[in-house]
Write an enzyme that holds these catalytic residues in place. Structure first.
Site, PDB file in Angstrom:
ATOM      1  N   LYS A   1       0.842  -1.214   0.000  1.00 51.54           N
ATOM      2  CA  LYS A   1       0.000   0.000   0.000  1.00 51.54           C
ATOM      3  C   LYS A   1       0.866   1.250   0.000  1.00 51.54           C
ATOM      4  O   LYS A   1       0.594   2.205  -0.731  1.00 51.54           O
ATOM      5  CB  LYS A   1      -0.894  -0.007   1.248  1.00 51.54           C
ATOM      6  CG  LYS A   1      -1.514   1.331   1.579  1.00 51.54           C
ATOM      7  CD  LYS A   1      -2.417   1.259   2.792  1.00 51.54           C
ATOM      8  CE  LYS A   1      -1.758   1.542   4.104  1.00 51.54           C
ATOM      9  NZ  LYS A   1      -1.456   2.962   4.380  1.00 51.54           N
ATOM     10  N   ASN A   2       1.921   1.239   0.817  1.00 48.53           N
ATOM     11  CA  ASN A   2       2.705   2.455   1.010  1.00 48.53           C
ATOM     12  C   ASN A   2       3.732   2.701  -0.095  1.00 48.53           C
ATOM     13  O   ASN A   2       4.492   3.650  -0.026  1.00 48.53           O
ATOM     14  CB  ASN A   2       3.352   2.444   2.401  1.00 48.53           C
ATOM     15  CG  ASN A   2       2.294   2.558   3.495  1.00 48.53           C
ATOM     16  OD1 ASN A   2       1.153   2.917   3.207  1.00 48.53           O
ATOM     17  ND2 ASN A   2       2.660   2.246   4.719  1.00 48.53           N
TER      18      ASN A   2
ATOM     19  N   ARG B   1      -3.884  10.276   3.106  1.00 49.06           N
ATOM     20  CA  ARG B   1      -2.779  11.236   3.212  1.00 49.06           C
ATOM     21  C   ARG B   1      -2.065  11.435   1.871  1.00 49.06           C
ATOM     22  O   ARG B   1      -1.240  12.327   1.719  1.00 49.06           O
ATOM     23  CB  ARG B   1      -1.754  10.744   4.250  1.00 49.06           C
ATOM     24  CG  ARG B   1      -2.362  10.598   5.623  1.00 49.06           C
ATOM     25  CD  ARG B   1      -1.316  10.464   6.669  1.00 49.06           C
ATOM     26  NE  ARG B   1      -0.474  11.637   6.764  1.00 49.06           N
ATOM     27  CZ  ARG B   1      -0.861  12.814   7.240  1.00 49.06           C
ATOM     28  NH1 ARG B   1      -2.099  13.002   7.647  1.00 49.06           N
ATOM     29  NH2 ARG B   1      -0.003  13.821   7.301  1.00 49.06           N
TER      30      ARG B   1
ATOM     31  N   CYS C   1      -5.077   7.406   9.090  1.00 52.93           N
ATOM     32  CA  CYS C   1      -5.393   6.924  10.435  1.00 52.93           C
ATOM     33  C   CYS C   1      -5.099   7.981  11.485  1.00 52.93           C
ATOM     34  O   CYS C   1      -4.133   8.726  11.379  1.00 52.93           O
ATOM     35  CB  CYS C   1      -4.582   5.667  10.733  1.00 52.93           C
ATOM     36  SG  CYS C   1      -5.149   4.257   9.798  1.00 52.93           S
TER      37      CYS C   1
ATOM     38  N   ASP D   1       4.197   0.134  12.137  1.00 48.01           N
ATOM     39  CA  ASP D   1       3.010  -0.596  11.657  1.00 48.01           C
ATOM     40  C   ASP D   1       2.999  -2.064  12.094  1.00 48.01           C
ATOM     41  O   ASP D   1       1.998  -2.750  11.944  1.00 48.01           O
ATOM     42  CB  ASP D   1       2.939  -0.518  10.128  1.00 48.01           C
ATOM     43  CG  ASP D   1       2.932   0.912   9.652  1.00 48.01           C
ATOM     44  OD1 ASP D   1       1.906   1.569   9.811  1.00 48.01           O
ATOM     45  OD2 ASP D   1       3.968   1.377   9.152  1.00 48.01           O
TER      46      ASP D   1
HETATM   47  N1  EPU Z   1       5.875  14.347  10.651  1.00 44.76           N
HETATM   48  C1  EPU Z   1       5.882  15.684  10.975  1.00 44.76           C
HETATM   49  N2  EPU Z   1       5.732  16.596   9.967  1.00 44.76           N
HETATM   50  C2  EPU Z   1       5.572  16.221   8.671  1.00 44.76           C
HETATM   51  C3  EPU Z   1       5.570  14.845   8.342  1.00 44.76           C
HETATM   52  C4  EPU Z   1       5.718  13.922   9.366  1.00 44.76           C
HETATM   53  O1  EPU Z   1       6.025  16.050  12.152  1.00 44.76           O
HETATM   54  O2  EPU Z   1       5.421  17.104   7.808  1.00 44.76           O
HETATM   55  C5  EPU Z   1       5.989  13.343  11.730  1.00 44.76           C
HETATM   56  C6  EPU Z   1       4.692  12.524  11.868  1.00 44.76           C
HETATM   57  O3  EPU Z   1       3.736  13.195  12.629  1.00 44.76           O
HETATM   58  C7  EPU Z   1       5.189  11.256  12.517  1.00 44.76           C
HETATM   59  C8  EPU Z   1       6.586  11.105  11.925  1.00 44.76           C
HETATM   60  O4  EPU Z   1       6.961  12.384  11.389  1.00 44.76           O
HETATM   61  O5  EPU Z   1       5.279  11.434  13.914  1.00 44.76           O
HETATM   62  C9  EPU Z   1       6.708  10.075  10.836  1.00 44.76           C
HETATM   63  O6  EPU Z   1       5.751  10.337   9.829  1.00 44.76           O
HETATM   64  P1  EPU Z   1       6.005   9.950   8.306  1.00 44.76           P
HETATM   65  O7  EPU Z   1       5.947  11.196   7.489  1.00 44.76           O
HETATM   66  O8  EPU Z   1       7.223   9.111   8.237  1.00 44.76           O
HETATM   67  O9  EPU Z   1       4.765   9.055   8.004  1.00 44.76           O
HETATM   68  P2  EPU Z   1       3.795   9.096   6.759  1.00 44.76           P
HETATM   69  O10 EPU Z   1       4.545   9.310   5.506  1.00 44.76           O
HETATM   70  O11 EPU Z   1       2.626   9.988   7.050  1.00 44.76           O
HETATM   71  C10 EPU Z   1       3.980   6.559   6.181  1.00 44.76           C
HETATM   72  C11 EPU Z   1       2.999   5.441   6.073  1.00 44.76           C
HETATM   73  C12 EPU Z   1       2.563   4.998   7.455  1.00 44.76           C
HETATM   74  C13 EPU Z   1       3.798   4.550   8.211  1.00 44.76           C
HETATM   75  C14 EPU Z   1       4.803   5.705   8.272  1.00 44.76           C
HETATM   76  C15 EPU Z   1       6.082   5.317   8.956  1.00 44.76           C
HETATM   77  C16 EPU Z   1       1.900   5.893   4.013  1.00 44.76           C
HETATM   78  C17 EPU Z   1       0.674   6.310   3.297  1.00 44.76           C
HETATM   79  N3  EPU Z   1       1.838   5.887   5.319  1.00 44.76           N
HETATM   80  O12 EPU Z   1       3.254   7.622   6.799  1.00 44.76           O
HETATM   81  O13 EPU Z   1       1.715   3.882   7.276  1.00 44.76           O
HETATM   82  O14 EPU Z   1       3.419   4.180   9.513  1.00 44.76           O
HETATM   83  O15 EPU Z   1       5.109   6.160   6.940  1.00 44.76           O
HETATM   84  O16 EPU Z   1       6.710   4.270   8.289  1.00 44.76           O
HETATM   85  O17 EPU Z   1       2.908   5.564   3.397  1.00 44.76           O
HETATM   86  C18 EPU Z   1      -0.116   2.500   7.707  1.00 44.76           C
HETATM   87  O18 EPU Z   1       0.189   1.921   6.661  1.00 44.76           O
HETATM   88  O19 EPU Z   1      -0.989   2.081   8.510  1.00 44.76           O
HETATM   89  C19 EPU Z   1       0.583   3.732   8.048  1.00 44.76           C
HETATM   90  C20 EPU Z   1       0.178   4.567   9.001  1.00 44.76           C
END
Ligand code: EPU
Length: 464
Positions: A48-49, A122, A146, A336
C-alpha cells in the site's frame, strides 16, 4: 488551523463503510468465534505504502506507466479517483492487479471534484510536486489517514517552499503555485519522514538543478519509488547517512514496474499465525525487507521458513517469551508492526515493553484488548532504554504488557487500520465470540481480508 498542524477533520469511523464498500466489502461488522488456529496459504500483493506513491509518480511521465501487483484496497481506489479527476486515464492491464496510468491529458481539476476526496487519505499531499511541474498549480484537499497522532505536514510545506512553490492556506485545503518554476534545493528533514522524503523525490526529479536531501527516510518502499523514478529517467543517488541527491531532468517517461510486496501485511498475518497458534504461508513475502521483524518474531517464540515464493510463519509450540520493542524508522522495527504483534505479547510469559517512537498516539487500540482481559498499561515516559522525541511531551507512547493472559470475546470497535487488524487477531485468538465493528477501515490496507480469513479456516459471520 495553522499549516504546521493541518490534519484531517474527517470522521474515520463514519467513512469506514465507504472504505469497505469501494472494494466490495458490504458488511461493517464481523462476529468471530475465536480459538481456532489460522492455517493455510494466502498471497500478498504490492505494498500500500509504495503502490499509492507509484501511482502519483505516473503523473510525471510523458507516456503511460504500467504498475503490476496493485492490491484492491480502498486507498488505491482513492488515489485512482484523484488521478482521474486530474485527467489521468486509469485502466486495468491484461494481468490481474495491473493498472495502466496514462497522464498524457493531465488537466487542472475542479475544486468540487478534488474536495470530494477530502479527509480520505494522506496521499493527496504527494500530488503537489507533480502537479506543479505539469500544470503550474495544485490544490490539495484536507487530508485523511489513520488517527494515530497529529500527523502535521509542516515538513512537506517547508520543502515545497524551498523548491520555489508559493503555498496558500485556504479554508478547505492548500493552494499552490510555482510562478517561476521549481528549482533544486539543499534540504534537511528534522526527522526522517517517509512522506516528506517522497515529497522531495517526486518534486526534485523534474526541478531545475541539483537537490540534496539530508535526514531522508530510507524505507524499502522509498527505495522502490526510487527504482520507479530511475526507470522514468530520473538521476538519484542514495549516499550513506541518509543523504539523497537528485539531479533534475527536463523530461520523464512512463515506467513498467512490479511493486514491492506489502511487508506490513505480511507481518500482520505472521502476527495472526503466532497469536492463534497457527501456521500461515504468506506468498510473495521476502526476507530482505523483513529482517528486523523476523528477529523479533523469533525472539517472541515464533518460527519461520524462508522460501523462494514466500515465508511460512508458525507457532512451533512452547511458551511465548516477552520482548522489549522500540519502533523506529528503517532499518528499525516498523511502527506498523507493533499493533498486530501486541496480541501475541499478551500471551507471552512475562512483561513486554513496546516503546512507540514514530507516532505519539498509536496505543488507542489497547483499550479494547484490556476489555478482553489483557493486562496492558500505557505510560507517558520512554520505557525500554532510550529517550525519544515524545519523552518530555506528555504523550502516552509506551506500553507495558504483562502475560500470559487469556483473551475473552467482546464487542469491539476498530479504531484505525493496523489497530483494526490487531483487533481481528484478538477476536480470532480469544475464547468465545466477539463482534468487531467498523471493519471497513481494514479494507484501506488489506486486500480481501475476509476471503483470506476464510481460506485460513476462521469461523465468522458478516453483518451489517
Ligand atoms: N511528521 C511531521 N511533519 C511532517 C511529516 C511527518 O512532524 O510534515 C511526523 C509525523 O507526525 C510522525 C513522523 O513524522 O510522527 C513520521 O511520519 P512519516 O511522514 O514518516 O509518516 P507518513 O509518511 O505519514 C507513512 C505510512 C505509514 C507509516 C509511516 C512510517 C503511508 C501512506 N503511510 O506515513 O503507514 O506508519 O510512513 O513508516 O505511506 C499504515 O500503513 O498504517 C501507516 C500509518
Amino acid at each position: 488551523m495553522n499549516d504546521a498542524r493541518q490534519h484531517d477533520d474527517a470522521n474515520e469511523r463514519g467513512s469506514a463503510q465507504n472504505h469497505g464498500a469501494s472494494v466490495g466489502l458490504t458488511a461493517d461488522k464481523i462476529t468471530i468465534r475465536g480459538g481456532i488456529p489460522l492455517v493455510g496459504r494466502i498471497e500478498v500483493k504490492g505494498a500500500k505504502n509504495l503502490v499509492t506513491k507509484a501511482m502519483v509518480a505516473a503523473l510525471l511521465g510523458e507516456t503511460p506507466s504500467v504498475l503490476k501487483d496493485v492490491p484492491n484496497i480502498s486507498d488505491v481506489r482513492i488515489v485512482r479517483g484523484l488521478l482521474e479527476v486530474h485527467g489521468v486515464k486509469v485502466t486495468e492491464g491484461d494481468e490481474p492487479g495491473t493498472l495502466v496510468l496514462d497522464p498524457v491529458d493531465v488537466e487542472s481539476a475542479h475544486f468540487a471534484a478534488i474536495d470530494a476526496h477530502a479527509g480520505s487519505s494522506r496521499i493527496p499531499i504527494l500530488f503537489c510536486g507533480p502537479l506543479l511541474h505539469r500544470l503550474g498549480e495544485a490544490f490539495i484537499p484536507d487530508l485523511g489517514g489513520c488517527r494515530i497522532g497529529d500527523r502535521p505536514i509542516d515538513f512537506h510545506l517547508e520543502v515545497l517552499r524551498k523548491f520555489g512553490a508559493v503555498v496558500e492556506k485556504q479554508p478547505n485545503g492548500i493552494r499552490m503555485s510555482a510562478p517561476n518554476g521549481l528549482k533544486g534545493a539543499k534540504l534537511e528533514l528534522p526527522y526522517p519522514s517517509v512522506g516528506a522524503t517522497e515529497q522531495v523525490l517526486l518534486t526534485a526529479v523534474r526541478a531545475e538543478g541539483l537537490t540534496e536531501l539530508k535526514g531522508a527516510a530510507i524505507e524499502p518502499e522509498i527505495m522502490d519509488l526510487i527504482n520507479i523514478l530511475q526507470k522514468m529517467g530520473a538521476i538519484i543517488t542514495v549516499d550513506t547517512d541518509r543523504v539523497i541527491r537528485i539531479e533534475g531532468v527536463a523530461r520523464l517517461v512512463g515506467y513498467n514496474h512490479r511493486a514491492l510486496f506489502d511487508r506490513n501485511e505480511a507481518a500482520s498475518w505472521a502476527a495472526a499465525a503466532l497469536a492463534t497458534d497457527g501456521d500461515i504461508f504468506v506468498g510473495g513475502a521476502r526476507q530482505a525487507e523483513m529482517i528486523t521483524f523476523l528477529n523479533v518474531f523469533r525472539k517472541v517464540g515464533g518460527a519461520f521458513d524462508i522460501c523462494d515464493d514466500g515465508i511460512r510463519f508458525y507457532h512451533p509450540g512452547g511458551d511465548l517469551k516477552p520482548v522489549i520493542i522500540e519502533t523506529g524508522v528503517h532499518p528499525g522495527f516498523m511502527t506498523d508492526w507493533q499493533q498486530p504483534l501486541v496480541i501475541a505479547l499478551t500471551k507471552a510469559h512475562g512483561t513486554s515493553i513496546v516503546h512507540e517512537t514514530v507516532y505519539e498516539q498509536r496505543f488507542g487500540f489497547v483499550d479494547a484488548l484490556v476489555e478482553m482481559g489483557a493486562t496492558i498499561q500505557i505510560h507517558k515516559e520512554c520505557l525500554g532504554g532510550h529517550t525519544c522525541r515524545f519523552g518530555q511531551r506528555n504523550f502516552n507512547h509506551s506500553a507495558v504488557i504483562t502475560g500470559p493472559t487469556k483473551l475473552r470475546g467482546a464487542d469491539i470497535i476498530v479504531p484505525d487500520l493496523r489497530g483494526g487488524f490487531s483487533h481481528l487477531i484478538a477476536a480470532l485468538s480469544a475464547e468465545g465470540t466477539s463482534t468487531v465493528s467498523n471493519v471497513g477501515i481494514i479494507s484501506r490496507g488489506y486486500e480481501n481480508f475476509i476471503g483470506k480469513l476464510r481460506l485460513l479456516g476462521a469461523d465468522f459471520d458478516l453483518e451489517g
